[in-house]
Design a protein around this motif. Structure first.
Motif, short mmCIF file in Angstrom:
data_model
loop_
_atom_site.label_atom_id
_atom_site.label_comp_id
_atom_site.label_asym_id
_atom_site.label_seq_id
_atom_site.Cartn_x
_atom_site.Cartn_y
_atom_site.Cartn_z
N SER A 18 0.82 -1.37 0.56
CA SER A 18 0.23 -0.24 0.01
C SER A 18 0.79 1.37 0.41
CB SER A 18 -0.79 0.26 1.07
OG SER A 18 -0.61 0.01 2.23
N VAL A 21 1.62 3.61 -3.18
CA VAL A 21 0.72 4.51 -4.28
C VAL A 21 1.26 5.37 -4.28
CG1 VAL A 21 0.11 5.34 -1.55
CG2 VAL A 21 -1.75 5.18 -3.54
N TYR A 46 -5.29 4.94 8.51
CA TYR A 46 -4.54 4.26 7.28
C TYR A 46 -4.41 5.78 6.69
CZ TYR A 46 -5.03 -0.96 8.82
OH TYR A 46 -5.10 -1.67 9.91
N ILE A 50 -1.99 6.75 4.13
CA ILE A 50 -1.86 7.46 2.18
C ILE A 50 -1.46 8.22 2.45
CG2 ILE A 50 -3.37 6.68 0.41
CD1 ILE A 50 -2.39 3.41 1.36
N LEU A 94 -9.94 2.33 -0.40
CA LEU A 94 -9.78 1.62 0.66
C LEU A 94 -10.30 1.41 1.70
CD1 LEU A 94 -6.67 1.14 2.56
CD2 LEU A 94 -7.33 3.43 3.21
N ILE A 135 -6.85 -0.52 -2.36
CA ILE A 135 -6.52 -1.08 -1.41
C ILE A 135 -6.45 -1.84 0.06
CG2 ILE A 135 -4.04 -0.28 -0.42
CD1 ILE A 135 -3.64 2.79 -1.43
N THR A 137 -8.62 -3.75 2.93
CA THR A 137 -7.83 -4.12 4.11
C THR A 137 -8.65 -5.41 4.77
OG1 THR A 137 -9.83 -2.62 5.29
CG2 THR A 137 -7.70 -1.79 4.68
N ASP A 175 -2.63 -5.46 0.47
CA ASP A 175 -0.64 -5.61 1.52
C ASP A 175 -1.63 -6.26 2.76
OD1 ASP A 175 0.61 -4.93 3.69
OD2 ASP A 175 0.79 -2.72 2.77
#
Length: 385
Positions: A18, A21, A46, A50, A94, A135, A137, A175
């Motif tokens: 991640s 990016v 998070y 990012i 995300l 991305i 999670t 990730d």
């Protein structure tokens, strides 16, 4: 016969993926991203992480954090409005499957306009929307590598399946470290969702040699690690293998289609707000038992892949072990019955015909090795009670 395979342009997998990016956005000439997420991702820090990764590449982003579980037409509209007002050149999705599914819808509607209903199956949406950098999670939906999004029309309680190359993310950054904070209930629900994806892709009438390899590889990762991740969320090896398994399962079902479990699951989610993975878990044993006679060898392969049967077992023995495992898994992962979840029994029984028709209309039951009619689906729903 050839098989058409659609995947992200860039797929980066492993610890720290991640954090790439910013570098990837810069390499693609993208400078104005909108992050589509939920408030939990903001609270966990998070989004800040990012943002820092993008700042190193001299890129800044705005955030839309109003996505909801099981996204609806109204929940994505504010994101569509923000895209219209913000002149963004890409979307970073995300979170779990809901933020990523929301981002897919926002990327298409934000570029082409119209209503979500305009894009639902049987229309195939191959027109490219805004580029999506997905991305995930959670180890579950595989939405980061699928050409599918599911959005609920809350005015009719219909879960609209929308599919086509236009919904495929351009980039997927997988990730597993982002999944370490996922609670046990979500780990269970998303994990069984991923297992269902792999099984259904393998037994689907649209399966191919390519999707078979992805599905079996996914089951070999998911089967031995789902319980481990559920009981100990800090188990990094289990989390890593679950995340990869979910991505492989996503690639498998995106290119082979899901089947009866998913067709029946969507109406339960739409009518009773049951999380998607949980409704899949409720259905998986009964639908598997119903379907085995039409694809016994394939289901036996699944039993061997998840590690509950071996090569010396006959097909019949392997499938008996598979059924035992599915029931045992639901018990250990505390999957409730519809009534235990809080669904009113009488309302559920009165809703069977409508849900069966919605399941058939989705098209997914037609991919099942044993194709049901409405009466069959009603009887399967009754077994959940």
């Amino acid at each position: 016969m050839s098989a058409k395979i659609i995947l992200p342009r860039i797929l980066q997998i492993g610890a720290g993926a991640s954090k790439e990016v910013g570098v990837i956005l810069k390499s693609m000439g993208l400078r104005r991203p909108l992050i589509v997420t939920d408030k939990i991702m903001v609270q966990l820090g998070y989004i800040e992480c990012i943002m820092e990764c993008m700042s190193d590449a001299e890129i800044s982003a705005d955030v839309f954090d109003d996505t909801v579980p099981e996204p609806t037409v109204s929940s994505i509209q504010a994101g569509v409005d923000q895209v219209h007002d913000g002149h963004y050149d890409c979307i970073i999705a995300l979170g779990g499957g809901s933020p990523i599914d929301s981002a897919k819808a926002i990327a298409i509607l934000g570029k082409y306009g119209g209503e979500m209903r305009d894009y639902k199956f049987p229309r195939i949406v191959d027109e490219p929307g805004l580029p999506i950098i997905a991305i995930p999670t959670t180890a579950g939906t595989g939405s980061e590598v699928t050409k599918v999004t599911v959005i609920t029309d809350e005015t009719t309680d219909e879960k609209m399946m929308c599919l086509g190359a236009g919904f495929m993310p351009t980039v997927a950054l997988v990730d597993y470290e982002l999944s370490l904070s996922v609670p046990a209930r979500t780990t269970a629900d998303t994990g069984i969702d991923a297992m269902t994806h792999a099984i259904e892709a393998y037994v689907s009438k649209k399966a191919s040699l390519y999707t078979d390899t992805q599905a079996i590889a996914a089951l070999k990762l998911l089967g031995p690690n789902l319980r481990r991740a559920f009981h100990d969320g800090s188990d990094q090896q289990a989390r890593e293998q679950m995340m990869l398994g979910a991505t492989l399962a996503g690639a498998a079902f995106s290119n082979a289609s899901v089947a009866l479990v998913h067709g029946m699951s969507r109406p339960i989610g739409a009518s009773y707000h049951v999380p998607h993975g949980l409704s899949n878990a409720m259905l998986l044993p009964a639908v598997t038992e119903y379907s085995i006679p039409a694809a016994a060898d394939r289901y036996a392969d699944c039993a061997r892949a998840i590690g509950v049967a071996d090569e010396n077992d006959t097909t019949e023995t392997a499938n008996r072990k598979l059924m035992d495992e599915l029931h045992a898994l639901n018990k250990e992962l505390q999957v409730p019955s519809p009534e235990a979840f809080g669904i009113d029994r009488e309302h559920f029984l009165g809703n069977l015909s409508a849900m069966a028709n919605q399941a058939l209309a989705s098209g997914s039951p037609g991919n099942n090795p044993r194709i049901p009619d409405a009466k069959d689906i009603i009887e399967l729903y009754k077994k959940l009670l």
